[in-house]
Design a protein around this motif. Sequence first.
Motif, mmCIF file in Angstrom:
data_model
loop_
_atom_site.group_PDB
_atom_site.id
_atom_site.type_symbol
_atom_site.label_atom_id
_atom_site.label_comp_id
_atom_site.label_asym_id
_atom_site.label_seq_id
_atom_site.Cartn_x
_atom_site.Cartn_y
_atom_site.Cartn_z
ATOM 1 N N PRO A 94 9.828 13.520 -7.518
ATOM 2 C CA PRO A 94 10.984 12.607 -7.525
ATOM 3 C C PRO A 94 10.742 11.430 -6.592
ATOM 4 C CG PRO A 94 11.730 14.877 -7.415
ATOM 5 C CD PRO A 94 10.231 14.916 -7.229
ATOM 6 N N SER A 95 11.064 10.242 -7.068
ATOM 7 C CA SER A 95 10.724 9.038 -6.297
ATOM 8 C C SER A 95 11.362 9.036 -4.915
ATOM 9 C CB SER A 95 11.135 7.784 -7.073
ATOM 10 O OG SER A 95 12.526 7.787 -7.330
ATOM 11 N N GLU A 96 12.587 9.576 -4.811
ATOM 12 C CA GLU A 96 13.234 9.571 -3.495
ATOM 13 C C GLU A 96 12.523 10.522 -2.525
ATOM 14 O OE1 GLU A 96 15.749 12.235 -6.269
ATOM 15 O OE2 GLU A 96 14.650 10.324 -6.352
ATOM 16 N N ASP A 97 11.964 11.628 -3.052
ATOM 17 C CA ASP A 97 11.214 12.541 -2.190
ATOM 18 C C ASP A 97 9.899 11.906 -1.749
ATOM 19 O OD1 ASP A 97 13.214 14.385 -2.537
ATOM 20 O OD2 ASP A 97 12.081 15.672 -3.914
ATOM 21 N N ALA A 98 9.228 11.240 -2.678
ATOM 22 C CA ALA A 98 7.968 10.574 -2.332
ATOM 23 C C ALA A 98 8.210 9.481 -1.300
ATOM 24 C CB ALA A 98 7.332 9.990 -3.594
ATOM 25 N N ASP A 99 9.265 8.695 -1.501
ATOM 26 C CA ASP A 99 9.591 7.614 -0.568
ATOM 27 C C ASP A 99 9.887 8.161 0.825
ATOM 28 O OD1 ASP A 99 11.866 5.788 0.734
ATOM 29 O OD2 ASP A 99 10.659 4.515 -0.594
ATOM 30 N N ARG A 100 10.683 9.245 0.875
ATOM 31 C CA ARG A 100 11.032 9.835 2.166
ATOM 32 C C ARG A 100 9.799 10.345 2.895
ATOM 33 N NH1 ARG A 100 14.685 15.315 3.061
ATOM 34 N NH2 ARG A 100 14.724 15.228 5.351
ATOM 35 N N TYR A 101 8.905 10.990 2.162
ATOM 36 C CA TYR A 101 7.714 11.556 2.792
ATOM 37 C C TYR A 101 6.761 10.472 3.284
ATOM 38 C CZ TYR A 101 3.577 14.270 3.760
ATOM 39 O OH TYR A 101 2.495 14.819 4.400
ATOM 40 N N TYR B 98 0.841 -1.200 0.000
ATOM 41 C CA TYR B 98 0.000 0.000 0.000
ATOM 42 C C TYR B 98 0.879 1.254 0.000
ATOM 43 C CZ TYR B 98 -2.964 3.609 2.222
ATOM 44 O OH TYR B 98 -3.623 4.765 2.548
ATOM 45 N N LEU B 99 1.887 1.275 0.855
ATOM 46 C CA LEU B 99 2.790 2.423 0.912
ATOM 47 C C LEU B 99 3.571 2.577 -0.390
ATOM 48 C CD1 LEU B 99 4.220 2.144 4.546
ATOM 49 C CD2 LEU B 99 2.141 3.266 3.743
ATOM 50 N N ALA B 100 4.008 1.461 -0.967
ATOM 51 C CA ALA B 100 4.728 1.516 -2.241
ATOM 52 C C ALA B 100 3.831 2.042 -3.357
ATOM 53 C CB ALA B 100 5.265 0.128 -2.597
ATOM 54 N N THR B 101 2.551 1.690 -3.306
ATOM 55 C CA THR B 101 1.589 2.168 -4.303
ATOM 56 C C THR B 101 1.400 3.688 -4.189
ATOM 57 O OG1 THR B 101 0.446 0.038 -4.287
ATOM 58 C CG2 THR B 101 -0.775 1.921 -5.159
ATOM 59 N N LEU B 102 1.351 4.197 -2.964
ATOM 60 C CA LEU B 102 1.253 5.642 -2.766
ATOM 61 C C LEU B 102 2.485 6.352 -3.328
ATOM 62 C CD1 LEU B 102 -0.120 5.858 0.898
ATOM 63 C CD2 LEU B 102 -1.419 5.965 -1.243
ATOM 64 N N THR B 103 3.649 5.775 -3.083
ATOM 65 C CA THR B 103 4.888 6.375 -3.592
ATOM 66 C C THR B 103 4.905 6.382 -5.108
ATOM 67 O OG1 THR B 103 6.052 5.615 -1.606
ATOM 68 C CG2 THR B 103 7.404 6.201 -3.502
ATOM 69 N N ARG C 78 7.458 7.405 4.136
ATOM 70 C CA ARG C 78 8.034 6.753 5.324
ATOM 71 C C ARG C 78 7.821 7.619 6.567
ATOM 72 N NH1 ARG C 78 11.930 2.546 4.340
ATOM 73 N NH2 ARG C 78 12.178 2.175 2.102
ATOM 74 N N SER C 79 8.090 8.921 6.437
ATOM 75 C CA SER C 79 7.917 9.820 7.574
ATOM 76 C C SER C 79 6.456 9.881 8.015
ATOM 77 C CB SER C 79 8.403 11.221 7.192
ATOM 78 O OG SER C 79 8.131 12.151 8.216
ATOM 79 N N LEU C 80 5.546 9.954 7.045
ATOM 80 C CA LEU C 80 4.118 10.049 7.342
ATOM 81 C C LEU C 80 3.646 8.861 8.165
ATOM 82 C CD1 LEU C 80 1.399 11.531 6.817
ATOM 83 C CD2 LEU C 80 1.211 10.180 4.703
ATOM 84 N N PHE C 81 4.029 7.654 7.751
ATOM 85 C CA PHE C 81 3.496 6.465 8.413
ATOM 86 C C PHE C 81 4.329 6.028 9.611
ATOM 87 C CE2 PHE C 81 1.082 6.568 4.545
ATOM 88 C CZ PHE C 81 -0.172 6.181 4.992
ATOM 89 N N GLN C 82 5.559 6.499 9.712
ATOM 90 C CA GLN C 82 6.274 6.325 10.978
ATOM 91 C C GLN C 82 5.567 7.102 12.085
ATOM 92 O OE1 GLN C 82 10.263 7.528 9.992
ATOM 93 N NE2 GLN C 82 10.791 5.547 9.097
#
Length: 255
Positions: free
Chosen positions: A187-194, A173-178, A196-200
Amino acid sequence: MVKRIGIIGVGEIGRAIVDGLCDGVEELPEIFLSPRGARTTAELSQRYPNVRVCADNQDVVDRSEVVIIAVRPQHRSEALAGLQVDSAHVVVNVMAGVGTGELRQTLGTDAPLVRAIPLPAVRKRRSVTVTYPSHPVVDALFDHLGGALPVADEAAFNVFSALTATLTTHYWYLATLTAWASRQGIPSEDADRYIRSLFQGVGRTLGDETRSLHQLAADHETPNGINERIRTTWFDAANSDALGKALDALLSDLK
């Protein structure tokens, strides 16, 4: 605390258990590992002075008080063939979908058998582990790794096992959001970072056990707001029903 622990099958869960029992711990148990998975076992034995790689699985059993069987279910016949386990041992079965009766028949032992569902977070001693039946030695072991949750019977254990099967769905689910954000030009790295931070942050909020899960959801929504919109348009009754049916089917197979 158990002084001698054997682990047969040192994959992700076996490795997490070793880390949880050893990393930053003053009173270290002796831990004996099966030789399969040479890279992982060698790394663990080099990192922790109390960890030893054994000659074979029987050697693991013979040196241990508690034996944790963590092999992949499809490999259990090969890994456990001919293994002699006497009644002085306590066996902890963490193989998904392998019931107590089946394992007892495979091992041909009258030793206590306990099923458990340890998760990778036992590495940080932050995961509740479901056990059945309750056993003082096994429950104390998992209390040290984040908490034991003994359940009343194997039917209840299977329900928790089915819930555990939703773990990688959450990651997907998180990967799909990214991936969606990337398609919008982020940028994929920005989406991934955000993400991760959101769901942490969500994970930390879950530590507040004074509020129910429904209450936590309500506290994060504004009426007619954007959170409510996604929840009610995507996670609608049909979606919820489909998830329930998938879990029902899995539970039926686990029985």
